[in-house]
Design a protein around this motif. Structure first.
Motif, PDB file in Angstrom:
ATOM      1  N   THR A 292     -42.840  56.153 -11.092  1.00 23.35           N
ATOM      2  CA  THR A 292     -42.221  57.582 -11.745  1.00 23.35           C
ATOM      3  C   THR A 292     -41.842  57.107 -13.260  1.00 23.35           C
ATOM      4  OG1 THR A 292     -40.999  59.313 -11.823  1.00 23.35           O
ATOM      5  CG2 THR A 292     -39.997  57.572 -10.993  1.00 23.35           C
ATOM      6  N   VAL A 293     -41.639  57.947 -14.100  1.00 21.98           N
ATOM      7  CA  VAL A 293     -41.314  57.873 -15.139  1.00 21.98           C
ATOM      8  C   VAL A 293     -40.145  58.769 -15.700  1.00 21.98           C
ATOM      9  CG1 VAL A 293     -42.915  59.231 -16.441  1.00 21.98           C
ATOM     10  CG2 VAL A 293     -42.377  57.173 -17.752  1.00 21.98           C
ATOM     11  N   LYS A 294     -39.343  58.430 -16.669  1.00 18.42           N
ATOM     12  CA  LYS A 294     -38.517  59.206 -17.492  1.00 18.42           C
ATOM     13  C   LYS A 294     -38.934  60.623 -17.759  1.00 18.42           C
ATOM     14  CE  LYS A 294     -34.965  59.210 -21.336  1.00 18.42           C
ATOM     15  NZ  LYS A 294     -34.122  60.424 -20.661  1.00 18.42           N
ATOM     16  N   GLY A 295     -38.397  61.771 -17.209  1.00 17.24           N
ATOM     17  CA  GLY A 295     -38.959  62.986 -17.683  1.00 17.24           C
ATOM     18  C   GLY A 295     -39.504  63.518 -16.293  1.00 17.24           C
ATOM     19  N   GLY A 296     -40.049  62.525 -15.392  1.00 22.43           N
ATOM     20  CA  GLY A 296     -40.545  62.927 -14.053  1.00 22.43           C
ATOM     21  C   GLY A 296     -39.762  62.825 -12.925  1.00 22.43           C
ATOM     22  N   THR A 297     -40.038  62.914 -11.806  1.00 22.40           N
ATOM     23  CA  THR A 297     -39.108  63.296 -10.703  1.00 22.40           C
ATOM     24  C   THR A 297     -38.227  61.932 -10.089  1.00 22.40           C
ATOM     25  OG1 THR A 297     -41.065  63.249  -9.383  1.00 22.40           O
ATOM     26  CG2 THR A 297     -40.456  65.335 -10.170  1.00 22.40           C
ATOM     27  N   GLY A 298     -38.315  60.789 -10.845  1.00 21.86           N
ATOM     28  CA  GLY A 298     -37.756  59.532 -10.102  1.00 21.86           C
ATOM     29  C   GLY A 298     -36.229  59.727  -9.638  1.00 21.86           C
ATOM     30  N   GLU A 299     -35.443  60.511 -10.377  1.00 22.56           N
ATOM     31  CA  GLU A 299     -34.003  60.588  -9.993  1.00 22.56           C
ATOM     32  C   GLU A 299     -34.129  61.407  -8.651  1.00 22.56           C
ATOM     33  OE1 GLU A 299     -30.910  60.861 -13.653  1.00 22.56           O
ATOM     34  OE2 GLU A 299     -32.003  62.696 -13.244  1.00 22.56           O
ATOM     35  N   ALA A 300     -35.002  62.413  -8.376  1.00 21.98           N
ATOM     36  CA  ALA A 300     -34.906  63.248  -7.289  1.00 21.98           C
ATOM     37  C   ALA A 300     -35.606  62.597  -6.117  1.00 21.98           C
ATOM     38  CB  ALA A 300     -35.797  64.425  -7.513  1.00 21.98           C
TER      39      ALA A 300
ATOM     40  N   LEU B  12     -28.995  53.660 -14.313  1.00 25.27           N
ATOM     41  CA  LEU B  12     -29.374  55.178 -14.123  1.00 25.27           C
ATOM     42  C   LEU B  12     -30.133  55.674 -15.412  1.00 25.27           C
ATOM     43  CD1 LEU B  12     -26.652  56.507 -11.621  1.00 25.27           C
ATOM     44  CD2 LEU B  12     -28.806  55.052 -11.042  1.00 25.27           C
ATOM     45  N   ASN B  13     -31.450  55.737 -15.376  1.00 22.16           N
ATOM     46  CA  ASN B  13     -32.147  56.091 -16.664  1.00 22.16           C
ATOM     47  C   ASN B  13     -32.596  57.226 -16.707  1.00 22.16           C
ATOM     48  OD1 ASN B  13     -34.021  55.243 -15.168  1.00 22.16           O
ATOM     49  ND2 ASN B  13     -34.770  53.541 -16.098  1.00 22.16           N
ATOM     50  N   GLY B  14     -32.800  57.938 -15.469  1.00 25.65           N
ATOM     51  CA  GLY B  14     -33.377  59.135 -15.553  1.00 25.65           C
ATOM     52  C   GLY B  14     -34.809  59.128 -14.627  1.00 25.65           C
ATOM     53  N   SER B  15     -35.125  57.641 -14.203  1.00 26.23           N
ATOM     54  CA  SER B  15     -36.212  57.573 -13.151  1.00 26.23           C
ATOM     55  C   SER B  15     -35.870  56.846 -12.089  1.00 26.23           C
ATOM     56  CB  SER B  15     -37.446  56.909 -14.055  1.00 26.23           C
ATOM     57  OG  SER B  15     -37.141  55.691 -14.571  1.00 26.23           O
ATOM     58  N   ILE B  16     -34.683  56.544 -12.083  1.00 26.75           N
ATOM     59  CA  ILE B  16     -34.242  55.549 -10.760  1.00 26.75           C
ATOM     60  C   ILE B  16     -33.090  56.596  -9.770  1.00 26.75           C
ATOM     61  CG2 ILE B  16     -32.594  53.897 -10.296  1.00 26.75           C
ATOM     62  CD1 ILE B  16     -33.265  52.272 -12.616  1.00 26.75           C
ATOM     63  N   LEU B  17     -33.417  56.437  -8.669  1.00 26.68           N
ATOM     64  CA  LEU B  17     -32.836  57.236  -7.596  1.00 26.68           C
ATOM     65  C   LEU B  17     -31.347  56.664  -7.609  1.00 26.68           C
ATOM     66  CD1 LEU B  17     -33.319  59.640  -5.550  1.00 26.68           C
ATOM     67  CD2 LEU B  17     -33.031  57.798  -3.959  1.00 26.68           C
ATOM     68  N   GLU B  18     -30.283  57.745  -7.626  1.00 24.53           N
ATOM     69  CA  GLU B  18     -28.841  57.092  -7.509  1.00 24.53           C
ATOM     70  C   GLU B  18     -28.648  56.837  -6.039  1.00 24.53           C
ATOM     71  OE1 GLU B  18     -25.985  59.311  -9.484  1.00 24.53           O
ATOM     72  OE2 GLU B  18     -24.485  57.764  -8.717  1.00 24.53           O
ATOM     73  N   GLY B  19     -28.550  55.521  -5.504  1.00 29.08           N
ATOM     74  CA  GLY B  19     -28.431  55.508  -4.093  1.00 29.08           C
ATOM     75  C   GLY B  19     -27.145  55.452  -3.949  1.00 29.08           C
ATOM     76  N   VAL B  20     -26.712  55.884  -2.612  1.00 32.36           N
ATOM     77  CA  VAL B  20     -25.288  55.740  -2.050  1.00 32.36           C
ATOM     78  C   VAL B  20     -24.837  54.670  -1.683  1.00 32.36           C
ATOM     79  CG1 VAL B  20     -23.823  56.748   0.032  1.00 32.36           C
ATOM     80  CG2 VAL B  20     -25.578  58.245  -1.066  1.00 32.36           C
ATOM     81  N   THR B  21     -25.856  53.655  -1.250  1.00 30.61           N
ATOM     82  CA  THR B  21     -25.547  52.246  -0.920  1.00 30.61           C
ATOM     83  C   THR B  21     -25.261  51.539  -2.198  1.00 30.61           C
ATOM     84  OG1 THR B  21     -26.861  52.457   0.997  1.00 30.61           O
ATOM     85  CG2 THR B  21     -26.172  50.346   0.184  1.00 30.61           C
ATOM     86  N   ARG B  22     -26.192  51.644  -3.527  1.00 32.75           N
ATOM     87  CA  ARG B  22     -25.968  51.437  -4.946  1.00 32.75           C
ATOM     88  C   ARG B  22     -24.646  51.554  -5.140  1.00 32.75           C
ATOM     89  NH1 ARG B  22     -25.954  52.985  -9.914  1.00 32.75           N
ATOM     90  NH2 ARG B  22     -26.973  51.873 -11.388  1.00 32.75           N
ATOM     91  N   ASN B  23     -23.978  52.719  -5.162  1.00 34.01           N
ATOM     92  CA  ASN B  23     -22.877  53.015  -5.656  1.00 34.01           C
ATOM     93  C   ASN B  23     -21.611  52.371  -5.148  1.00 34.01           C
ATOM     94  OD1 ASN B  23     -20.355  55.092  -5.192  1.00 34.01           O
ATOM     95  ND2 ASN B  23     -21.103  55.467  -7.259  1.00 34.01           N
ATOM     96  N   SER B  24     -21.698  52.212  -3.642  1.00 34.63           N
ATOM     97  CA  SER B  24     -20.868  51.745  -2.807  1.00 34.63           C
ATOM     98  C   SER B  24     -20.943  50.305  -3.066  1.00 34.63           C
ATOM     99  CB  SER B  24     -21.287  51.820  -1.372  1.00 34.63           C
ATOM    100  OG  SER B  24     -21.460  53.105  -1.054  1.00 34.63           O
ATOM    101  N   VAL B  25     -21.957  49.600  -3.471  1.00 36.59           N
ATOM    102  CA  VAL B  25     -22.226  48.297  -3.627  1.00 36.59           C
ATOM    103  C   VAL B  25     -21.444  47.952  -4.967  1.00 36.59           C
ATOM    104  CG1 VAL B  25     -23.573  46.341  -4.668  1.00 36.59           C
ATOM    105  CG2 VAL B  25     -24.349  47.400  -2.450  1.00 36.59           C
ATOM    106  N   ILE B  26     -21.496  48.686  -6.088  1.00 37.71           N
ATOM    107  CA  ILE B  26     -20.928  48.486  -7.292  1.00 37.71           C
ATOM    108  C   ILE B  26     -19.376  48.541  -7.149  1.00 37.71           C
ATOM    109  CG2 ILE B  26     -20.682  49.807  -9.397  1.00 37.71           C
ATOM    110  CD1 ILE B  26     -23.544  50.404  -9.526  1.00 37.71           C
ATOM    111  N   GLN B  27     -18.924  49.682  -6.377  1.00 40.05           N
ATOM    112  CA  GLN B  27     -17.683  49.762  -5.956  1.00 40.05           C
ATOM    113  C   GLN B  27     -16.894  48.634  -5.296  1.00 40.05           C
ATOM    114  OE1 GLN B  27     -15.515  53.378  -5.014  1.00 40.05           O
ATOM    115  NE2 GLN B  27     -17.361  54.639  -5.215  1.00 40.05           N
TER     116      GLN B  27
END
Lengths: 368, 368
Positions: B189-197, B252-267
């Motif tokens: 996908t690309v920024k402006g597309g549906t990658g975040e969804a 997170l740049n608009g084309s990456i999915l914000e993962g729950v595991t990703r967020n947990s790893v960062i925390q």
């Protein structure tokens, strides 16, 4: 092969009442029958059948509901003044369907067989082709992944269906220019993505831009997803600009759908010795041409509207009025010629028209 | 509001036989019941119900089959050693579902109500959570457009469903590094597309790259669609690289999915005082770090595998061996801690775990 592909037929017990020609709405009413064929890994496509149009039963875990593996096509059947049914270049739609299948990892269909099945279905449903000027029977072939499995992988089961919907005239009061806005935030697709394929995800991605567009904007003009500079498509149509006597359309670059109408427009223009170029075309160039008074026409081309003249193009702060908001001569001639050929009123020098004949129905009935 | 949202319940007459823990396969077996809720324009979301798991009946013209307007989520229910069922940050999944809904022009759900419905469903289906080490009950909430209409526009009818599937341990013989290839042709996908969804089209688009990948490649690493230079995701996971003592993940740049595991790893990394950076990260930088001996670890992070160490990264002609093909210390600690919290073996300092309690079942039964 041919035996495996015999079409079973199950006729409905009573035919539905057809809508009046003046009640026709796009895509809401469906004919009495539909074509269905299944795919099973190892067995291939099988169980081709024409059956009554009715809901299908499908598992909640069917992959189509989760991972969007699907393709579709759109074309029309037209009734001539003599009462004959005819199709417009349908072989190109099935060829493109296989091109889409390849991108989506869906097994290819037998194009010749699909065409035969379509002709038999249209022959059976000929009464569903409306008669009034500009009306037609919309044809929607589509394939969906039906395997009940939540894994991200190509499915092992699919359903190929063809459904039919009588549609009214696109232009009820004659061909009429529309207002288009250049989309700057949302992107339809990008090279390496699925833009060349006719698949649901492209259309799902396109909805937001239309929702965000200002009142009166009929469609959005998509720019390339990389530089947001080059013109790709308009809404779900290909797009053409007449600049200083030449007709220019974006070249097929991997993210643009190769429209059947687009191809027909290019062939007609060449036939008429109108200069036509397929190349990269930036919004800057279109804007510049407009400033210099050289932007003579703009129009979309697609199955639904055939030709859709663009009277105004909104690009950020700029509002480009094109040909005083009127339909241009080239757009008008293309529209008249294409619809003339489709409805059998104009000579078809290209062999684009494919008649649906009584023997298509006979060969179907022979299988009952 | 609360009244409208009462959950009707229709219990199945007999429960299915459950697969043995050693027979569990991802996403092929489903629990006895599912949650369903409908949306009708003007009426909103209505008719929330828990019913026996069974196929749904849907019109061939339903928009999901044609234009891919859909979203989904993925999470799990875990059984603790004490026999309690618990969820891991489920509120984030419903929040993300609404984020996806917004991009796909699907009406928002009531997140708190969805969570309540999920807890009641899990309470009812608690027996379906397998007991063996590493097993869990996969939870798939999803929304599909069901309006029977062939027009390209947001649908006026939807179905929101939650289905459950018992799944085996992702790593049957302990956490094991995988081989990844950098994808150079296809774009997710690309920024402006549906990658975040989290929408089907992204997954449909991703199949071709995996099909084209060489034998032994478990997943592909996606680069940005614009410059094909910056790292985005791995397969359907977020990705992390440990370079010279710092853990880096694409911002997170608009084309990456914000993962729950990703967020947990960062925390978790921040909690442990491990330097972590969310920023643009190019393949050039990763390659350079590898050449200099500074690429210490790489791993994917997602619901299915939790943490998936990357032992080898194929980039064109280059084959980057990472940490001698072994699981790195940070990846291992993250995996142990996250799964420890999920299964109730490790203290949860973040309040990530949400227990499913007997009263969830009682409140459901009260509505029978």
């Amino acid at each position: 092969m041919e035996k495996e592909h015999a079409i079973q037929i199950d006729l409905c017990s009573s035919r539905k009442e057809k809508p009046r020609d003046d009640e026709l709405e796009f895509g809401r009413t469906f004919a009495d029958h539909m074509f269905v064929m299944d795919y099973t890994e190892g067995e291939g496509w099988h169980d081709a059948r024409i059956v009554p149009y009715e809901p299908i039963t499908i598992d909640p875990s069917a992959m189509i509901f989760h991972y969007g593996q699907s393709v579709f096509e759109g074309m029309k059947a037209y009734l001539t003044a003599e009462g004959n049914a005819q199709l417009f270049r349908p072989e190109r739609n099935f060829k493109r369907m296989n091109h889409s299948n390849s991108r989506l990892c869906i097994p290819p269909i037998d194009e010749a067989f699909a065409l035969k099945a379509l002709k038999q279905l249209i022959a059976l449903e000929k009464e569903w082709i409306p008669k009034a000027e500009g009306t037609s029977l919309y044809i929607r072939p589509f394939i969906i992944s039906t395997e009940p499995f939540l894994g991200v992988a190509p499915a092992r089961h699919y359903k190929f269906m063809i459904i039919l919907s009588p549609v009214g005239a696109y232009y009820k009061e004659g061909i009429n220019p529309i207002k288009i806005a250049v989309e700057s935030e949302y992107v339809r697709t990008v090279k390496g993505g699925t833009g060349e394929a006719k698949t649901g995800g492209n259309y799902a991605a396109s909805l937001k831009a239309q929702e965000a567009a200002e009142e009166g904007i009929a469609q959005v003009l998509w720019l390339d997803g990389v530089e947001k500079k080059y013109i790709e498509e308009v809404g779900s149509m290909n797009v053409f600009f007449k600049i200083d006597g030449k007709v220019v359309t974006p070249a097929l670059n991997g993210s643009i759908l190769e429209g059947v109408t687009r191809n027909s427009v290019i062939q007609l223009l060449k036939h008429w010795d109108v200069p036509v170029e397929e190349r990269k075309l930036s919004m800057d160039e279109v804007f510049q041409a407009h400033q210099e008074g050289k932007l003579e026409e703009a129009f979309g081309a697609g199955t639904a509207a055939v030709i859709s003249p663009i009277g105004e193009l909104v690009w950020g702060e700029h509002r480009l009025n094109i040909n005083s908001g009127k339909t241009g001569a080239v757009a008008k001639k293309l529209y008249d010629t294409l619809t003339g050929i489709q409805y059998g009123k104009t000579i078809d020098p290209f062999g684009w028209v494919m008649p649906v004949e009584e023997r298509d129905l006979q060969s179907l009935k022979a299988t009952v």
